[in-house]
Scaffold this motif. Structure first.
Motif, PDB file in Angstrom:
ATOM      1  N   LEU A  76      43.459  -6.447  20.723  1.00  0.00           N
ATOM      2  CA  LEU A  76      44.545  -6.390  21.519  1.00  0.00           C
ATOM      3  C   LEU A  76      43.378  -5.689  22.677  1.00  0.00           C
ATOM      4  O   LEU A  76      43.746  -6.455  24.212  1.00  0.00           O
ATOM      5  N   ALA A  77      41.699  -5.662  22.759  1.00  0.00           N
ATOM      6  CA  ALA A  77      41.139  -5.160  24.141  1.00  0.00           C
ATOM      7  C   ALA A  77      41.107  -7.350  24.233  1.00  0.00           C
ATOM      8  O   ALA A  77      40.260  -6.906  25.762  1.00  0.00           O
ATOM      9  N   HIS A  78      41.389  -8.333  23.779  1.00  0.00           N
ATOM     10  CA  HIS A  78      40.736  -9.796  23.899  1.00  0.00           C
ATOM     11  C   HIS A  78      41.774 -10.242  25.155  1.00  0.00           C
ATOM     12  O   HIS A  78      42.022 -10.227  26.250  1.00  0.00           O
ATOM     13  N   GLU A  79      43.143  -9.227  24.818  1.00  0.00           N
ATOM     14  CA  GLU A  79      44.597  -9.451  25.798  1.00  0.00           C
ATOM     15  C   GLU A  79      43.942  -8.377  27.117  1.00  0.00           C
ATOM     16  O   GLU A  79      44.947  -9.036  28.070  1.00  0.00           O
ATOM     17  N   LEU A  80      43.258  -7.701  26.484  1.00  0.00           N
ATOM     18  CA  LEU A  80      42.530  -6.926  28.201  1.00  0.00           C
ATOM     19  C   LEU A  80      41.767  -7.504  28.744  1.00  0.00           C
ATOM     20  O   LEU A  80      40.734  -7.200  29.124  1.00  0.00           O
ATOM     21  N   ASP A  81      41.159  -8.986  28.513  1.00  0.00           N
ATOM     22  CA  ASP A  81      40.046  -9.930  29.006  1.00  0.00           C
ATOM     23  C   ASP A  81      39.013  -9.209  28.413  1.00  0.00           C
ATOM     24  O   ASP A  81      37.724  -9.173  29.089  1.00  0.00           O
ATOM     25  N   ILE A  82      38.604  -8.309  27.314  1.00  0.00           N
ATOM     26  CA  ILE A  82      37.412  -8.499  26.459  1.00  0.00           C
ATOM     27  C   ILE A  82      37.082  -9.680  25.583  1.00  0.00           C
ATOM     28  O   ILE A  82      37.876  -9.895  24.927  1.00  0.00           O
ATOM     29  N   PRO A  83      36.492 -10.047  26.443  1.00  0.00           N
ATOM     30  CA  PRO A  83      35.570 -11.692  25.306  1.00  0.00           C
ATOM     31  C   PRO A  83      36.166 -11.680  23.990  1.00  0.00           C
ATOM     32  O   PRO A  83      34.906 -10.493  23.684  1.00  0.00           O
ATOM     33  N   THR A  84      36.136 -13.135  23.173  1.00  0.00           N
ATOM     34  CA  THR A  84      35.834 -12.475  22.044  1.00  0.00           C
ATOM     35  C   THR A  84      34.099 -12.311  21.229  1.00  0.00           C
ATOM     36  O   THR A  84      34.608 -10.902  20.211  1.00  0.00           O
ATOM     37  N   ASP A  85      33.522 -12.781  22.548  1.00  0.00           N
ATOM     38  CA  ASP A  85      31.985 -12.677  21.275  1.00  0.00           C
ATOM     39  C   ASP A  85      31.734 -11.457  22.173  1.00  0.00           C
ATOM     40  O   ASP A  85      30.608 -10.909  22.762  1.00  0.00           O
ATOM     41  N   HIS A  86      32.474 -10.837  22.700  1.00  0.00           N
ATOM     42  CA  HIS A  86      32.034  -9.175  23.473  1.00  0.00           C
ATOM     43  C   HIS A  86      32.243  -8.512  22.650  1.00  0.00           C
ATOM     44  O   HIS A  86      32.095  -7.098  22.614  1.00  0.00           O
ATOM     45  N   THR A  87      33.228  -8.588  21.461  1.00  0.00           N
ATOM     46  CA  THR A  87      33.981  -7.441  20.606  1.00  0.00           C
ATOM     47  C   THR A  87      33.024  -7.374  19.719  1.00  0.00           C
ATOM     48  O   THR A  87      32.909  -8.521  18.941  1.00  0.00           O
ATOM     49  N   PHE A  88      32.747  -6.839  18.553  1.00  0.00           N
ATOM     50  CA  PHE A  88      31.951  -6.253  16.995  1.00  0.00           C
ATOM     51  C   PHE A  88      32.596  -5.873  16.785  1.00  0.00           C
ATOM     52  O   PHE A  88      32.727  -4.196  16.471  1.00  0.00           O
ATOM     53  N   ILE A  89      33.154  -6.682  15.743  1.00  0.00           N
ATOM     54  CA  ILE A  89      33.711  -5.573  14.224  1.00  0.00           C
ATOM     55  C   ILE A  89      32.509  -5.805  13.065  1.00  0.00           C
ATOM     56  O   ILE A  89      32.478  -7.139  12.641  1.00  0.00           O
ATOM     57  N   LEU A  90      31.970  -4.696  13.040  1.00  0.00           N
ATOM     58  CA  LEU A  90      30.419  -4.303  12.525  1.00  0.00           C
ATOM     59  C   LEU A  90      30.676  -3.505  10.950  1.00  0.00           C
ATOM     60  O   LEU A  90      32.372  -2.825  10.843  1.00  0.00           O
ATOM     61  N   GLN A  91      30.109  -4.013   9.847  1.00  0.00           N
ATOM     62  CA  GLN A  91      30.288  -2.379   8.877  1.00  0.00           C
ATOM     63  C   GLN A  91      29.162  -1.649   8.882  1.00  0.00           C
ATOM     64  O   GLN A  91      28.331  -1.602   9.838  1.00  0.00           O
ATOM     65  N   ASN A  92      29.741  -0.054   7.969  1.00  0.00           N
ATOM     66  CA  ASN A  92      28.370   0.560   8.073  1.00  0.00           C
ATOM     67  C   ASN A  92      27.166   0.243   8.227  1.00  0.00           C
ATOM     68  O   ASN A  92      27.047  -0.965   7.259  1.00  0.00           O
ATOM     69  N   GLY A  93      26.290   0.745   8.701  1.00  0.00           N
ATOM     70  CA  GLY A  93      24.960   0.459   8.565  1.00  0.00           C
ATOM     71  C   GLY A  93      24.003  -1.188   9.291  1.00  0.00           C
ATOM     72  O   GLY A  93      23.045  -1.258   9.540  1.00  0.00           O
ATOM     73  N   ASP A  94      25.630  -1.688  10.084  1.00  0.00           N
ATOM     74  CA  ASP A  94      24.504  -2.951  10.427  1.00  0.00           C
ATOM     75  C   ASP A  94      24.262  -2.407  12.711  1.00  0.00           C
ATOM     76  O   ASP A  94      25.363  -0.704  12.656  1.00  0.00           O
ATOM     77  N   VAL A  95      22.840  -2.694  12.911  1.00  0.00           N
ATOM     78  CA  VAL A  95      22.324  -1.912  13.905  1.00  0.00           C
ATOM     79  C   VAL A  95      22.712  -3.321  15.215  1.00  0.00           C
ATOM     80  O   VAL A  95      22.679  -3.969  14.685  1.00  0.00           O
ATOM     81  N   LEU A  96      24.067  -2.254  15.634  1.00  0.00           N
ATOM     82  CA  LEU A  96      23.815  -3.503  17.395  1.00  0.00           C
ATOM     83  C   LEU A  96      23.103  -2.820  17.810  1.00  0.00           C
ATOM     84  O   LEU A  96      22.840  -1.547  18.540  1.00  0.00           O
ATOM     85  N   ALA A  97      21.886  -3.889  18.842  1.00  0.00           N
ATOM     86  CA  ALA A  97      21.208  -3.229  19.942  1.00  0.00           C
ATOM     87  C   ALA A  97      21.976  -4.517  20.911  1.00  0.00           C
ATOM     88  O   ALA A  97      22.644  -4.989  21.701  1.00  0.00           O
ATOM     89  N   LEU A  98      22.085  -3.420  22.410  1.00  0.00           N
ATOM     90  CA  LEU A  98      22.316  -3.919  23.438  1.00  0.00           C
ATOM     91  C   LEU A  98      20.969  -4.097  24.539  1.00  0.00           C
ATOM     92  O   LEU A  98      21.236  -2.314  24.892  1.00  0.00           O
ATOM     93  N   ASP A  99      20.829  -4.224  25.634  1.00  0.00           N
ATOM     94  CA  ASP A  99      19.803  -4.335  26.766  1.00  0.00           C
ATOM     95  C   ASP A  99      21.031  -4.339  27.591  1.00  0.00           C
ATOM     96  O   ASP A  99      19.319  -4.046  28.757  1.00  0.00           O
ATOM     97  N   GLY A 100      21.821  -3.941  27.936  1.00  0.00           N
ATOM     98  CA  GLY A 100      22.906  -3.775  29.684  1.00  0.00           C
ATOM     99  C   GLY A 100      23.693  -5.070  29.099  1.00  0.00           C
ATOM    100  O   GLY A 100      23.899  -5.028  29.475  1.00  0.00           O
ATOM    101  N   GLU A 101      22.556  -6.221  28.334  1.00  0.00           N
ATOM    102  CA  GLU A 101      23.269  -8.440  29.174  1.00  0.00           C
ATOM    103  C   GLU A 101      24.048  -8.038  27.595  1.00  0.00           C
ATOM    104  O   GLU A 101      24.560  -8.252  27.727  1.00  0.00           O
ATOM    105  N   SER A 102      22.898  -8.336  27.561  1.00  0.00           N
ATOM    106  CA  SER A 102      23.528  -9.109  25.616  1.00  0.00           C
ATOM    107  C   SER A 102      22.582  -8.265  24.747  1.00  0.00           C
ATOM    108  O   SER A 102      22.683  -7.054  24.469  1.00  0.00           O
ATOM    109  N   THR A 103      23.666  -8.478  23.773  1.00  0.00           N
ATOM    110  CA  THR A 103      23.623  -8.155  22.720  1.00  0.00           C
ATOM    111  C   THR A 103      23.186  -9.388  21.336  1.00  0.00           C
ATOM    112  O   THR A 103      22.931  -9.721  21.354  1.00  0.00           O
ATOM    113  N   ARG A 104      22.607  -7.995  20.326  1.00  0.00           N
ATOM    114  CA  ARG A 104      22.338  -9.210  19.315  1.00  0.00           C
ATOM    115  C   ARG A 104      22.355  -8.173  17.493  1.00  0.00           C
ATOM    116  O   ARG A 104      22.035  -6.549  17.882  1.00  0.00           O
ATOM    117  N   VAL A 105      22.087  -8.720  16.607  1.00  0.00           N
ATOM    118  CA  VAL A 105      22.327  -7.592  15.651  1.00  0.00           C
ATOM    119  C   VAL A 105      21.057  -7.057  15.305  1.00  0.00           C
ATOM    120  O   VAL A 105      20.185  -8.084  15.042  1.00  0.00           O
TER     121      VAL A 105
END
Lengths: 560, 560
Positions: free
Chosen positions: B407-436
């Motif tokens: 759905l988010a993709h239909e609203l133009d959020i790119p697939t690589d900006h969308t994160f399906i994570l698991q409990n315990g995964d840590v997503l880090a964001l610096d404002g521009e990029s992201t990484r696990v």
């Protein structure tokens, strides 16, 4: 006609010239002191009892009477019920016009046709545009509907902000990639809205209208399945979003595109010129080329989704279309739903297509249509975003306005803050209280085939009468001074009774008229109109007694 | 367990301790430098294969390891899957708690039960509350759900704003009269959202969830029609809005109210105390009073709408309820829909009620239930209001998160900006990029009947094994130094085979164990655990060969 409107200097007046109690001819006025902003200049398509009428426009008398006040015509979007009357409007009140790109292109076409383009002052606007007038300003905010470039307007007045939504749904995944500007709407609402005028078209549907993205998925799935045969895709030429969807699907499936129907052809031209349709030259066929393309590489875009007898699709179904002869493997997609009243003719076309062997895909089950108007949930969202102090449902027949008012009540807008008005009613607001500040004439004005005349309701009434009981013409030559009947009276009838078989009726009628004329002539100060009326009255009474019919009676008197 | 998490000082870390890939135990962390804000502390109700487990909570290891960083627990609303673990959470990490009035009342109850109330620091918040921490601040914005006082949170960090929606629907006509704060959401979105975490529960429903107002209309219409007999109204005790609706309808129809079921009784108490339920004393009956009130002046509010065998409604249906004996004119309303897995038990209760002569009203056709979670159109609206740079679907099983991401993709959020994570995964964001930025342990922690213990997944696995093939206990007394078996080995089994009829199997098993013990004892540096493991391995192999079963084998060795 005399009328009285009295908007005080501390009040803003809001009124409709058209659009209340009807679907069509949307035209709203917002008036503060010596400024009037008009929103939209629509036509209405005639109902069946308007014989020979092409369309209906508002009565512009009030605007003409206040012509110096009218500062601008602002346009919400390019559908006929919002811009169709633009030529008539500007002929009555030539003011600057503000409209989005697609509406503006269509307006230019219309004005060009009537050779009015060089006289018009046209300004293109977009989402967020603000037009400042002396005392008021108009802000455009993007909404979604079934074509691109659709806006609501917030008219900021010294008394408060008046919002007119235009036609809208909240399509959050529009194929136009022009989503509604929720942030603007929330800001306008947060800053305070005195009065909201909101689209009531789907007030009776307790739902959220499906997105065009949902239709697009279905259309693509259907194109996937239809590997063989031509696809004939019928929809409203005014539904640019749907046309985009069909052409995108065609190109994705390697089908070339041919367009049939005048309005569809012009939609294709406009849509491509403005970038709403992405159809490369090599995918667009001349009508004559369709026979050179394999069936499974062809999409025919056609008008006639409402079963209109003169449209391309009906003629294809009947076998009377010049270029397109129905083939057994043809697939016909109706991407529309029948407007109430058209169901029978749509069904007739479907039957003929199916008899001709075509595979017809239509109806809700196939998910190939969605409305351009928001249902109750979207109307509620608009009310919740704007949180207006006062509310005036617009764009709809009385029962739709009524239901919409009920919805507003559920969102805690008091019943006495909600106004179900009629065209011509003037609502005056001083920021705290409201009152009806008068009423101006707002009857339908009829436009017939020639496209120029202004035909009053009398003419329509006549046509109706003629269509029912026919016409009786009375001729006579009269010298009033000498109180002589020089020739006649004679009677000619059309559509009333067969003259030949009704000698007695006619002869007796002539006698009636003869004595009527004599009676009036011998009275005090006889004049022509007195004689005319007396002839009509007496002959009508006589004919009704004899035949139980009420033909139109037309005395053609020559007075010498 | 070792793990590695490395959030840099210019990054904000976002993670779930629970809530991803599951419905329940929602617990999310937002971490910037030396500050961690935790959102919610929920439990999950166990699935059928969790034998004897009352509920499941997250593993709080990561928070305990970073206990000095944790600044606050902020609560979105008062449902068990968001506050149920609060006592366990505060025992692990005792930090200030911020919650709305209803959630706070429920939290107080929970902490009081565990005698933890005096140790807790509780702060009540409301719509628009902003809590400033050293580097981050938390802003609450009102949403709607099936109880009052529901909020989303915007955590403003130096890197950007992280929004966690909590459970939500957009109910624009809520019975709570607490509509969602669209203006705040639009402002937060307009100011910029780096990452949105949004409720995925109804991601598979392509619709706008019906408003509670719509249910209220149906409930009132049904009360209108039910002129005779008692009305038994069954719903979730957690659905305060529905309880309000039923009690309002009862009072409007002159029916007094009796409440059955422990959780429903406490909902009534809390709801009245906090003003969410408007039930005057004279309308509320003691359970024992119901026999003194005419049937058509009585509403019985009951738990058990999911067919739970121990709940009031099931007992009424079975005839085993002390105070309520089913009567032929009783009307039973199920204002709920069966949770997947409960359909059979709900149907069983309905059948019994109908066999007992009751008039049962249930199901979608009667319009007496709506979800507390928004469908796709509302999820799209949240995405459109927030317009986040990055998106992380939460609150849902994997396939729901997946659909929500689409759905988010239909609203133009790119697939690589969308994160399906698991409990315990840590997503880090610096404002521009992201990484696990690593992963920490986030297995289920099981809470059994006593309500205090921490039962690991091993125990659960055991219970499962026991429930399948039973238990074999091996006893022996061993002197390792002298390499002697002083007693045994003996075998005792439960739930495996009848001992009496399996003498050969048991005797041969004892021989297997005897030679196993001797073999290990005579090896190099024998120890107890080595002997235990060898017994398990050898006996398991033997028993499986003989019986094709895998009982749990439990050596009880006495080493002297």
């Amino acid at each position: 006609m005399t009328y009285s409107v009295d908007i005080k200097s501390n009040e803003v007046g809001v009124y409709a010239l058209g659009g209340l109690g009807e679907i069509g001819k949307n035209t709203y006025g917002i008036e503060y002191q010596d400024e009037i902003i008009v929103v939209d200049a629509g036509i209405k398509f005639p109902e069946d009892d308007l014989l020979g009428i092409d369309y209906v426009i508002p009565d512009y008398t009030y605007l003409v009477d206040n012509i110096d006040k009218v500062k601008a015509l602002v346009i919400t979007h390019g559908h006929e019920d919002h811009i169709g009357a633009i030529a008539y409007f500007l002929q009555a009140v030539n003011v600057p016009v503000y409209a989005g790109p697609l509406a503006m292109a269509l307006i230019r076409n219309k004005l060009e046709e009537k050779q009015l383009l060089n006289r018009a002052e046209l300004h293109e606007i977009t989402d967020g545009s603000v037009i400042d007038f002396d005392k008021m300003s108009v802000e455009f905010f993007r909404t979604t509907h079934s074509i691109p470039d659709v806006f609501g307007v917030a008219v900021h007045t010294p008394v408060g902000t008046i919002v007119e939504t235009g036609d809208f749904k909240f399509d959050l995944t529009p194929t136009t990639k022009q989503p509604p500007n929720l942030w603007s709407m929330a800001r306008i609402g947060h800053d305070g809205v005195l009065l909201l005028l909101s689209d009531s078209t789907n007030a009776e549907r307790p739902e959220w209208t499906k997105s065009e993205a949902w239709v697009a998925k279905s259309v693509n799935r259907i194109f996937d399945q239809l590997q063989h045969g031509r696809i004939i895709f019928a929809t409203f030429a005014s539904n640019m979003n749907r046309i985009r969807m069909a052409t995108d699907a065609a190109i994705a499936h390697g089908r070339k595109i041919a367009v049939f129907g005048r309005s569809m052809e012009s939609a294709m031209t406009n849509g491509r010129a403005l970038g709403y349709l992405n159809v490369p030259d090599e995918y667009l066929l001349e009508q004559s080329q369709i026979k050179n393309v394999p069936d499974d590489e062809l999409l025919i875009l056609s008008t006639g989704s409402q079963g209109e007898s003169m449209a391309a699709l009906a003629r294809i179904a009947e076998g009377s279309h010049k270029q397109i002869k129905l083939k057994p493997k043809d697939n016909v997609i109706f991407s529309s739903s029948p407007i109430p009243g058209n169901t029978a003719s749509v069904n007739a076309v479907i039957n003929k297509l199916e008899e001709g062997g075509a595979n017809v895909i239509h109806g809700k089950l196939n998910n190939i249509h969605t409305s351009g108007h928001g249902g109750q949930e979207e109307q509620k969202l608009m009310l919740a975003l704007m949180k207006p102090k006062f509310f005036m449902p617009i764009h709809g027949e009385y029962r739709m306005l009524k239901v919409h008012a009920g919805l507003a009540h559920e969102l805690d807008i008091p019943t006495d803050h909600t106004f179900i008005l009629q065209n011509g009613d003037v609502l005056a607001l001083d920021g705290e209280s409201t009152r009806v500040a008068g009423h101006f004439p707002a009857e339908d004005t009829y436009i017939d085939g020639s496209g120029i005349g202004d035909i009053g309701s009398v003419v329509l009434h006549d046509r109706q009468k003629l269509s029912q009981d026919g016409l009786v013409i009375v001729t006579a030559t009269i010298n009033l001074k000498r109180k002589e009947i020089l020739s006649g009276p004679d009677i000619l009838s059309r559509g009333f009774v067969y003259m030949r078989e009704s000698g007695d009726l006619i002869n007796e009628g002539r006698r009636v008229i003869f004595s009527t004329i004599r009676r009036v002539m011998n009275g005090k100060n006889p004049n022509e109109s007195e004689i005319r009326q007396a002839i009509i009255d007496d002959l009508a009474r006589y004919l009704h007694r004899e035949t139980a019919r009420k033909p139109m009676i037309l005395p053609m008197l020559i007075m010498i």
